[in-house]
Design a protein around this motif. Sequence first.
Motif, PDB file in Angstrom:
ATOM      1  N   LEU A   1       0.838  -1.203   0.000  1.00  0.00           N
ATOM      2  CA  LEU A   1       0.000   0.000   0.000  1.00  0.00           C
ATOM      3  C   LEU A   1       0.876   1.258   0.000  1.00  0.00           C
ATOM      4  CD1 LEU A   1      -2.589  -1.151   2.699  1.00  0.00           C
ATOM      5  CD2 LEU A   1      -3.095  -0.830   0.268  1.00  0.00           C
ATOM      6  N   ALA A   2       1.934   1.220   0.818  1.00  0.00           N
ATOM      7  CA  ALA A   2       2.813   2.392   0.918  1.00  0.00           C
ATOM      8  C   ALA A   2       3.485   2.675  -0.415  1.00  0.00           C
ATOM      9  CB  ALA A   2       3.859   2.170   2.016  1.00  0.00           C
ATOM     10  N   VAL A   3       3.903   1.634  -1.125  1.00  0.00           N
ATOM     11  CA  VAL A   3       4.561   1.824  -2.422  1.00  0.00           C
ATOM     12  C   VAL A   3       3.596   2.471  -3.420  1.00  0.00           C
ATOM     13  CG1 VAL A   3       5.458   0.593  -4.445  1.00  0.00           C
ATOM     14  CG2 VAL A   3       6.330   0.054  -2.170  1.00  0.00           C
ATOM     15  N   VAL A   4       2.360   1.974  -3.459  1.00  0.00           N
ATOM     16  CA  VAL A   4       1.375   2.522  -4.408  1.00  0.00           C
ATOM     17  C   VAL A   4       1.079   3.989  -4.065  1.00  0.00           C
ATOM     18  CG1 VAL A   4      -0.980   2.310  -5.292  1.00  0.00           C
ATOM     19  CG2 VAL A   4       0.363   0.258  -4.863  1.00  0.00           C
ATOM     20  N   TYR A   5       0.942   4.282  -2.768  1.00  0.00           N
ATOM     21  CA  TYR A   5       0.657   5.653  -2.341  1.00  0.00           C
ATOM     22  C   TYR A   5       1.827   6.583  -2.685  1.00  0.00           C
ATOM     23  CZ  TYR A   5      -1.544   9.255   0.589  1.00  0.00           C
ATOM     24  OH  TYR A   5      -2.145  10.401   1.037  1.00  0.00           O
ATOM     25  N   LEU A   6       3.035   6.063  -2.509  1.00  0.00           N
ATOM     26  CA  LEU A   6       4.244   6.838  -2.835  1.00  0.00           C
ATOM     27  C   LEU A   6       4.285   7.184  -4.322  1.00  0.00           C
ATOM     28  CD1 LEU A   6       6.599   7.082  -0.577  1.00  0.00           C
ATOM     29  CD2 LEU A   6       7.944   5.885  -2.270  1.00  0.00           C
ATOM     30  N   ILE A   7       3.925   6.212  -5.158  1.00  0.00           N
ATOM     31  CA  ILE A   7       3.918   6.445  -6.608  1.00  0.00           C
ATOM     32  C   ILE A   7       2.919   7.552  -6.934  1.00  0.00           C
ATOM     33  CG2 ILE A   7       3.285   5.431  -8.843  1.00  0.00           C
ATOM     34  CD1 ILE A   7       4.318   2.723  -7.716  1.00  0.00           C
ATOM     35  N   PHE A   8       1.741   7.466  -6.313  1.00  0.00           N
ATOM     36  CA  PHE A   8       0.722   8.495  -6.569  1.00  0.00           C
ATOM     37  C   PHE A   8       1.219   9.866  -6.126  1.00  0.00           C
ATOM     38  CE2 PHE A   8      -2.882  11.149  -5.496  1.00  0.00           C
ATOM     39  CZ  PHE A   8      -3.659  11.034  -6.641  1.00  0.00           C
ATOM     40  N   ASN A   9       1.745   9.936  -4.912  1.00  0.00           N
ATOM     41  CA  ASN A   9       2.175  11.235  -4.383  1.00  0.00           C
ATOM     42  C   ASN A   9       3.291  11.854  -5.201  1.00  0.00           C
ATOM     43  OD1 ASN A   9       0.341  11.556  -2.318  1.00  0.00           O
ATOM     44  ND2 ASN A   9       1.540  10.299  -0.903  1.00  0.00           N
ATOM     45  N   GLU A  10       4.162  11.000  -5.723  1.00  0.00           N
ATOM     46  CA  GLU A  10       5.238  11.521  -6.573  1.00  0.00           C
ATOM     47  C   GLU A  10       4.628  12.210  -7.796  1.00  0.00           C
ATOM     48  OE1 GLU A  10       8.367  11.310  -5.538  1.00  0.00           O
ATOM     49  OE2 GLU A  10       9.038  12.502  -7.256  1.00  0.00           O
ATOM     50  N   GLY A  11       3.583  11.623  -8.342  1.00  0.00           N
ATOM     51  CA  GLY A  11       2.922  12.211  -9.496  1.00  0.00           C
ATOM     52  C   GLY A  11       2.074  13.420  -9.141  1.00  0.00           C
ATOM     53  N   TYR A  12       1.502  13.406  -7.942  1.00  0.00           N
ATOM     54  CA  TYR A  12       0.533  14.430  -7.534  1.00  0.00           C
ATOM     55  C   TYR A  12       1.218  15.633  -6.896  1.00  0.00           C
ATOM     56  CZ  TYR A  12      -4.317  15.660  -6.280  1.00  0.00           C
ATOM     57  OH  TYR A  12      -5.553  16.241  -6.196  1.00  0.00           O
ATOM     58  N   SER A  13       2.495  15.490  -6.527  1.00  0.00           N
ATOM     59  CA  SER A  13       3.188  16.541  -5.790  1.00  0.00           C
ATOM     60  C   SER A  13       3.171  17.844  -6.574  1.00  0.00           C
ATOM     61  CB  SER A  13       4.634  16.121  -5.511  1.00  0.00           C
ATOM     62  OG  SER A  13       5.316  15.992  -6.737  1.00  0.00           O
TER      63      SER A  13
ATOM     64  N   ALA B   1       3.539  15.619 -17.897  1.00  0.00           N
ATOM     65  CA  ALA B   1       2.968  14.431 -18.550  1.00  0.00           C
ATOM     66  C   ALA B   1       3.463  13.152 -17.873  1.00  0.00           C
ATOM     67  CB  ALA B   1       3.332  14.421 -20.026  1.00  0.00           C
ATOM     68  N   ALA B   2       4.760  13.108 -17.565  1.00  0.00           N
ATOM     69  CA  ALA B   2       5.327  11.918 -16.941  1.00  0.00           C
ATOM     70  C   ALA B   2       4.739  11.735 -15.547  1.00  0.00           C
ATOM     71  CB  ALA B   2       6.847  12.041 -16.852  1.00  0.00           C
ATOM     72  N   ARG B   3       4.501  12.859 -14.851  1.00  0.00           N
ATOM     73  CA  ARG B   3       3.971  12.756 -13.496  1.00  0.00           C
ATOM     74  C   ARG B   3       2.492  12.384 -13.518  1.00  0.00           C
ATOM     75  NH1 ARG B   3       4.554  17.512 -12.024  1.00  0.00           N
ATOM     76  NH2 ARG B   3       3.656  17.157  -9.989  1.00  0.00           N
ATOM     77  N   ARG B   4       1.794  12.850 -14.539  1.00  0.00           N
ATOM     78  CA  ARG B   4       0.390  12.442 -14.716  1.00  0.00           C
ATOM     79  C   ARG B   4       0.316  10.918 -14.886  1.00  0.00           C
ATOM     80  NH1 ARG B   4      -3.703  12.614 -12.829  1.00  0.00           N
ATOM     81  NH2 ARG B   4      -5.174  11.277 -13.865  1.00  0.00           N
ATOM     82  N   ALA B   5       1.257  10.379 -15.668  1.00  0.00           N
ATOM     83  CA  ALA B   5       1.286   8.929 -15.909  1.00  0.00           C
ATOM     84  C   ALA B   5       1.473   8.172 -14.588  1.00  0.00           C
ATOM     85  CB  ALA B   5       2.396   8.581 -16.889  1.00  0.00           C
ATOM     86  N   LEU B   6       2.254   8.753 -13.663  1.00  0.00           N
ATOM     87  CA  LEU B   6       2.454   8.095 -12.366  1.00  0.00           C
ATOM     88  C   LEU B   6       1.136   7.989 -11.599  1.00  0.00           C
ATOM     89  CD1 LEU B   6       5.757   9.419 -10.748  1.00  0.00           C
ATOM     90  CD2 LEU B   6       5.356   7.268 -11.931  1.00  0.00           C
ATOM     91  N   CYS B   7       0.344   9.076 -11.622  1.00  0.00           N
ATOM     92  CA  CYS B   7      -0.958   9.053 -10.927  1.00  0.00           C
ATOM     93  C   CYS B   7      -1.844   7.962 -11.521  1.00  0.00           C
ATOM     94  CB  CYS B   7      -1.657  10.407 -11.040  1.00  0.00           C
ATOM     95  SG  CYS B   7      -0.862  11.689 -10.077  1.00  0.00           S
TER      96      CYS B   7
END
Lengths: 415, 119
Positions: free
Chosen positions: A186-198, A205-211
């Motif tokens: 769960l923490a890994v998935v949340y981290l990926i989202f936050n990296e994109g959402y920061s 575009a690359a960060r949108r793909a992370l979300c």
Amino acid sequence: MAERDALEAVVRGEAGLVLAALIARFGDFDLAEDALQDAVQAALERWPKDGVPARPAAWLTVAARRRVVDRLRHAAMRADKADALRTSEELRRAEQASAEDDDVPDERLRLLFTCCHPALAPEARVALTLRTLGGLSTEAVARAFLLPVTTLAKRLERAKGKIRDARIPYRVPPAAEWAERLGSVLAVVYLIFNEGYSATEAEPAARRALCEEAIRLARLLAALAPREGEAHALLALLLLHDARRDARFAADGGFVPLDEQDRKRWRREEIGAGVTALRAAAACAERGPYQVQAAIAAAHVLAPSGAATPWGTIAALYGELEALAPSPVVRVNRAVAVGRARGPEAGLALLAELEPVDGAARLADYQPYHAARADLLRRAGRAAEAAHAYRAALALCRGAPERRFLAGRLAQLEP
Amino acid sequence: MQYALLFYNPPLSQLPEPQRVSVVAEMLEEMRVWLGELERAGVFRSTLRLAPTESATSLRRDGAELIVSDGPFAETKEILGGLAILDCADLDQALAFAKRCPLAKIGTVEVRPEFAAAR
């Protein structure tokens, strides 16, 4: 070209499933990845002529297995080792036997748990999860994390090397380890989202793909572990954040706080999906920190207007969250909510309690503390102190959107 | 696969005398229980408790010469105090035993797999 894009989308959608099954079968990340890459190449050549097969994942799996057999046989012939040759013959027979049975077993949960194993460094977990279960190339992941491709490639190599050399098992963990290991996923998935959402302006575009990848992974996890409330709750949380993505920044690029956002720009469909996921979470046995955070996000977005935000409910939820998972950032958010519910002085009192707990020296460098304090002081009408706090927050601010927002508030205070 | 569990602990010499005796006795008893558990599970290979670094001798190359010297006595918070060799199916099994090791309460337990030749 559009046709090729469509094919690549199909391939990307199936890649995680196929890769997970190949690793389960051959016990080797590199071999499975190479074989899948070959199979994808073959698909992109064959499908435009033959049409997309009814079951693309099965087609890719059979093609990839054939490549594995070929590779092993070539290696065996070069090495001229009788036992290696026998291994490859065994593989070939297994391959023939299973040619009819082209079902692809869903081993993605095993892959997810292995990629997020606590024996791997957190940044390696993120990279490996995105690379194996996500549809992003190494280049795309590197761009989103603002890393050189070679750095990311080395990180992936090291992680795969450790899985092999330390023999990290490829399995869903037993009951005794389940909770801790699920927490890591769960923490890994949340981290990926936050990296994109920061709130930074680099590589949108690359960060949108992370979300999008994070939401896809959360949806996958909720489907694979349907009895885990926190899996549904994480999906709900991500959807409820993501639904507001177009309203988070003003025309000048400055950050807009939640209760001042233009609600017409929120995505109703995504909010609906988020609320559905939150209900699924609430129907499960346990109520964990992700569910409380999703409940807070839902309270915000379901309010008819920013002015009608139910701050009392939100403050109580932050209290619950602080009891479940105490951290300075939860305390700061709770103080803001209490400040709105019961008046700024009550919020400031909660912030003041943070000081001895967290140590004054470190708190002085904690940007959210100063930003929250500035807002509470402003609402309390203590303009001079508020301006001082805004300046402290600005000095520690890293992202341009938040800097613009804070500078705007500061300008309103100063005549 | 064999895994080495390397035990890094604060040097016992840092503890005051009366406390040291009881702490060591208690730890040895807990270690005996833990090693018995490993034995019964069929994963135990061997173990070695090391004498304090005061008794260490180092060999170091200086040009063409090998220098024998006393020590080292680097001022570190944790020293290698001993090790155990386990034969486990995978890292998770080795970690499960390592987590129950009493020395994990007072120091660091490093879990290292044996070197595996390239495939």
